[in-house]
Design a protein around this motif. Sequence first.
Motif, PDB file in Angstrom:
ATOM      1  N   PHE A  45      62.411  55.728  30.954  1.00  0.00           N
ATOM      2  CA  PHE A  45      63.251  54.715  31.590  1.00  0.00           C
ATOM      3  C   PHE A  45      64.141  54.035  30.551  1.00  0.00           C
ATOM      4  CE2 PHE A  45      61.164  54.274  35.812  1.00  0.00           C
ATOM      5  CZ  PHE A  45      60.014  55.033  35.584  1.00  0.00           C
ATOM      6  N   GLU A  46      63.988  54.414  29.276  1.00  0.00           N
ATOM      7  CA  GLU A  46      64.771  53.858  28.160  1.00  0.00           C
ATOM      8  C   GLU A  46      65.171  55.014  27.260  1.00  0.00           C
ATOM      9  OE1 GLU A  46      62.705  51.110  25.618  1.00  0.00           O
ATOM     10  OE2 GLU A  46      63.838  49.431  26.425  1.00  0.00           O
ATOM     11  N   PRO A  47      66.271  54.852  26.492  1.00  0.00           N
ATOM     12  CA  PRO A  47      66.706  55.954  25.621  1.00  0.00           C
ATOM     13  C   PRO A  47      65.684  56.327  24.555  1.00  0.00           C
ATOM     14  CG  PRO A  47      68.420  54.284  25.826  1.00  0.00           C
ATOM     15  CD  PRO A  47      67.195  53.710  26.457  1.00  0.00           C
ATOM     16  N   SER A  48      65.729  57.579  24.158  1.00  0.00           N
ATOM     17  CA  SER A  48      64.851  58.083  23.100  1.00  0.00           C
ATOM     18  C   SER A  48      65.415  59.408  22.607  1.00  0.00           C
ATOM     19  CB  SER A  48      63.443  58.314  23.654  1.00  0.00           C
ATOM     20  OG  SER A  48      62.665  59.079  22.764  1.00  0.00           O
ATOM     21  N   THR A  49      65.263  59.672  21.334  1.00  0.00           N
ATOM     22  CA  THR A  49      65.511  61.022  20.811  1.00  0.00           C
ATOM     23  C   THR A  49      64.193  61.625  20.341  1.00  0.00           C
ATOM     24  OG1 THR A  49      67.766  60.485  20.172  1.00  0.00           O
ATOM     25  CG2 THR A  49      66.758  62.373  19.069  1.00  0.00           C
ATOM     26  N   PHE A  69      62.351  63.044  33.335  1.00  0.00           N
ATOM     27  CA  PHE A  69      63.742  62.570  33.268  1.00  0.00           C
ATOM     28  C   PHE A  69      63.919  61.713  32.022  1.00  0.00           C
ATOM     29  CE2 PHE A  69      61.407  59.736  36.253  1.00  0.00           C
ATOM     30  CZ  PHE A  69      61.522  58.510  35.601  1.00  0.00           C
ATOM     31  N   SER A  70      65.183  61.672  31.568  1.00  0.00           N
ATOM     32  CA  SER A  70      65.501  60.864  30.392  1.00  0.00           C
ATOM     33  C   SER A  70      66.455  59.743  30.755  1.00  0.00           C
ATOM     34  CB  SER A  70      66.115  61.742  29.309  1.00  0.00           C
ATOM     35  OG  SER A  70      67.255  62.389  29.825  1.00  0.00           O
ATOM     36  N   ASP A  71      66.760  59.633  32.061  1.00  0.00           N
ATOM     37  CA  ASP A  71      67.704  58.617  32.526  1.00  0.00           C
ATOM     38  C   ASP A  71      67.398  58.392  34.010  1.00  0.00           C
ATOM     39  OD1 ASP A  71      69.874  57.164  33.408  1.00  0.00           O
ATOM     40  OD2 ASP A  71      71.310  58.291  32.203  1.00  0.00           O
ATOM     41  N   VAL A  72      67.179  57.150  34.400  1.00  0.00           N
ATOM     42  CA  VAL A  72      66.764  56.902  35.791  1.00  0.00           C
ATOM     43  C   VAL A  72      67.921  57.021  36.785  1.00  0.00           C
ATOM     44  CG1 VAL A  72      64.769  55.451  35.255  1.00  0.00           C
ATOM     45  CG2 VAL A  72      67.023  54.399  35.502  1.00  0.00           C
ATOM     46  N   VAL A  73      69.139  57.134  36.284  1.00  0.00           N
ATOM     47  CA  VAL A  73      70.313  57.146  37.178  1.00  0.00           C
ATOM     48  C   VAL A  73      70.184  58.227  38.246  1.00  0.00           C
ATOM     49  CG1 VAL A  73      72.806  57.600  37.259  1.00  0.00           C
ATOM     50  CG2 VAL A  73      71.854  56.112  35.492  1.00  0.00           C
ATOM     51  N   ASN A  74      69.660  59.390  37.864  1.00  0.00           N
ATOM     52  CA  ASN A  74      69.560  60.500  38.819  1.00  0.00           C
ATOM     53  C   ASN A  74      68.201  60.578  39.494  1.00  0.00           C
ATOM     54  OD1 ASN A  74      72.202  61.439  38.363  1.00  0.00           O
ATOM     55  ND2 ASN A  74      71.517  62.359  36.443  1.00  0.00           N
ATOM     56  N   THR A  75      67.448  59.487  39.474  1.00  0.00           N
ATOM     57  CA  THR A  75      66.152  59.480  40.153  1.00  0.00           C
ATOM     58  C   THR A  75      66.186  58.448  41.281  1.00  0.00           C
ATOM     59  OG1 THR A  75      65.124  57.673  38.925  1.00  0.00           O
ATOM     60  CG2 THR A  75      65.072  59.859  37.895  1.00  0.00           C
ATOM     61  N   SER A  76      65.125  58.414  42.068  1.00  0.00           N
ATOM     62  CA  SER A  76      65.072  57.461  43.178  1.00  0.00           C
ATOM     63  C   SER A  76      64.775  56.041  42.713  1.00  0.00           C
ATOM     64  CB  SER A  76      64.065  57.920  44.233  1.00  0.00           C
ATOM     65  OG  SER A  76      64.584  59.052  44.891  1.00  0.00           O
ATOM     66  N   VAL A  77      64.522  55.865  41.422  1.00  0.00           N
ATOM     67  CA  VAL A  77      64.423  54.502  40.867  1.00  0.00           C
ATOM     68  C   VAL A  77      65.741  53.779  41.118  1.00  0.00           C
ATOM     69  CG1 VAL A  77      64.135  53.163  38.740  1.00  0.00           C
ATOM     70  CG2 VAL A  77      62.745  55.212  39.114  1.00  0.00           C
ATOM     71  N   SER A  78      66.839  54.508  41.017  1.00  0.00           N
ATOM     72  CA  SER A  78      68.159  53.884  41.222  1.00  0.00           C
ATOM     73  C   SER A  78      68.378  53.494  42.684  1.00  0.00           C
ATOM     74  CB  SER A  78      69.274  54.812  40.737  1.00  0.00           C
ATOM     75  OG  SER A  78      69.279  55.978  41.520  1.00  0.00           O
ATOM     76  N   LYS A  79      67.528  54.022  43.585  1.00  0.00           N
ATOM     77  CA  LYS A  79      67.615  53.594  45.003  1.00  0.00           C
ATOM     78  C   LYS A  79      66.645  52.459  45.278  1.00  0.00           C
ATOM     79  CE  LYS A  79      67.969  58.461  46.246  1.00  0.00           C
ATOM     80  NZ  LYS A  79      67.135  59.510  46.849  1.00  0.00           N
ATOM     81  N   GLY A  80      65.873  52.073  44.269  1.00  0.00           N
ATOM     82  CA  GLY A  80      64.955  50.943  44.435  1.00  0.00           C
ATOM     83  C   GLY A  80      63.496  51.332  44.508  1.00  0.00           C
ATOM     84  N   GLU A  81      63.155  52.600  44.257  1.00  0.00           N
ATOM     85  CA  GLU A  81      61.738  52.988  44.307  1.00  0.00           C
ATOM     86  C   GLU A  81      60.969  52.253  43.201  1.00  0.00           C
ATOM     87  OE1 GLU A  81      60.718  57.238  44.027  1.00  0.00           O
ATOM     88  OE2 GLU A  81      59.131  56.783  45.463  1.00  0.00           O
ATOM     89  N   THR A  82      59.780  51.791  43.530  1.00  0.00           N
ATOM     90  CA  THR A  82      58.999  51.001  42.581  1.00  0.00           C
ATOM     91  C   THR A  82      58.361  51.895  41.515  1.00  0.00           C
ATOM     92  OG1 THR A  82      56.983  51.242  43.870  1.00  0.00           O
ATOM     93  CG2 THR A  82      58.369  49.311  44.362  1.00  0.00           C
ATOM     94  N   LEU A  83      57.937  51.246  40.422  1.00  0.00           N
ATOM     95  CA  LEU A  83      57.224  51.974  39.371  1.00  0.00           C
ATOM     96  C   LEU A  83      55.923  52.547  39.934  1.00  0.00           C
ATOM     97  CD1 LEU A  83      57.011  52.790  36.379  1.00  0.00           C
ATOM     98  CD2 LEU A  83      55.881  50.598  35.956  1.00  0.00           C
ATOM     99  N   LYS A  84      55.245  51.739  40.757  1.00  0.00           N
ATOM    100  CA  LYS A  84      53.966  52.187  41.342  1.00  0.00           C
ATOM    101  C   LYS A  84      54.149  53.482  42.135  1.00  0.00           C
ATOM    102  CE  LYS A  84      50.348  50.713  44.523  1.00  0.00           C
ATOM    103  NZ  LYS A  84      49.915  49.695  45.487  1.00  0.00           N
ATOM    104  N   ASP A  85      55.147  53.501  43.014  1.00  0.00           N
ATOM    105  CA  ASP A  85      55.347  54.697  43.850  1.00  0.00           C
ATOM    106  C   ASP A  85      55.764  55.884  42.996  1.00  0.00           C
ATOM    107  OD1 ASP A  85      54.723  53.044  45.903  1.00  0.00           O
ATOM    108  OD2 ASP A  85      56.638  53.209  46.964  1.00  0.00           O
ATOM    109  N   THR A  86      56.606  55.629  41.995  1.00  0.00           N
ATOM    110  CA  THR A  86      57.054  56.721  41.119  1.00  0.00           C
ATOM    111  C   THR A  86      55.859  57.346  40.415  1.00  0.00           C
ATOM    112  OG1 THR A  86      59.138  55.541  40.767  1.00  0.00           O
ATOM    113  CG2 THR A  86      58.615  57.292  39.206  1.00  0.00           C
ATOM    114  N   ILE A  87      54.998  56.500  39.861  1.00  0.00           N
ATOM    115  CA  ILE A  87      53.851  57.012  39.105  1.00  0.00           C
ATOM    116  C   ILE A  87      52.864  57.730  40.023  1.00  0.00           C
ATOM    117  CG2 ILE A  87      51.858  56.327  37.693  1.00  0.00           C
ATOM    118  CD1 ILE A  87      54.547  56.197  36.211  1.00  0.00           C
ATOM    119  N   LYS A  88      52.602  57.147  41.207  1.00  0.00           N
ATOM    120  CA  LYS A  88      51.657  57.793  42.128  1.00  0.00           C
ATOM    121  C   LYS A  88      52.159  59.184  42.524  1.00  0.00           C
ATOM    122  CE  LYS A  88      48.948  55.384  45.060  1.00  0.00           C
ATOM    123  NZ  LYS A  88      47.725  55.198  44.269  1.00  0.00           N
TER     124      LYS A  88
END
Length: 301
Positions: A45-49, A69-88
């Motif tokens: 959810f944050e940059p890294s090399t 993923f290396s960027d949340v822009v192309n994930t459903s996090v950008s639609k408001g999905e919670t961390l809990k739901d993403t991890i589950k």
Amino acid sequence: MPKSLISIHDFTKEEILHILDVAKDFEANKAQPILRDKIVATLFFEPSTRTRLSFETAANRLGARVIGFSDVVNTSVSKGETLKDTIKMVSNYVDIIVIRHPLEGSSRYASEVASVPVINAGDGANQHPSQTLLDLYTIRQTQGRLDNIDINMVGDLKYGRTVHSLLQALSHFSPKFTFTAPDELKMPYEYKVFLDKKGIPYKETADLSEGIADTDILYMTRVQQERFTDIMEYEKVKNCYSLTAGMLENARKNMKILHPLPRINEIAQDVDDTPHAYYFKQAENGVYVRMAIIAYLLGYK
Ligand code: CP
């Protein structure tokens, strides 16, 4: 709940030493495809090399496959999905999760909702335990021991999560600390209380030249721009230290310079050509140590 690595306190001294020993084996024999049936998720959810690529290299060298993923822009996090739901969700897909997130405590929370082990790849200014294990590995590799090391931590000791984790891990090994930082970026009180309780000595200075001659490890850090809420405060301290080759004349022969990287201005390019520079090898060591962490958390002893 499966065993995770969220804080360096999650591993005992014996477990830390076990990881370092296994990492040494992996360095000597890099391809050991013992996890051919496993899938590793890297959720950044944050940059890294270094952290992401070395975890992914580690997984590949173990024969595992990687999603993430290396960027949340192309994930459903950008639609408001919670961390809990993403991890589950993701923990139903994979065998182990590596997560970097800007919020302190997010990795611990992820480990509480996940059904698989979670590795904290950095949560805000809090902890970066896999970096700490590779730092310990590198210290032992360069000094031949972990006990009784003189270590000078330099730069952003307030927001730098790597120094917080490393300080706690080294407390097993009777270190002597020097903390070199401007007033605005001093080591937080809670970490000094931690050392006081353990009877571990430390001194504080703002003068980098003061602590170079008496140290085994000079641990440089970047000023963490992304953690400042006021850009003017960052501007005041962003160039607080710049280590040059000329400043190393009186350094001990065994002294090595480490840096979690990326560097900005705090280590001049001319330092790279001195025998003290070790930060690129340190980053390479991340692969072997992360192979050992993944294998350990997946039950390979
Ligand atoms: N050391 C470290 O965490 O580097 P990255 O931010 O590139 O992963």
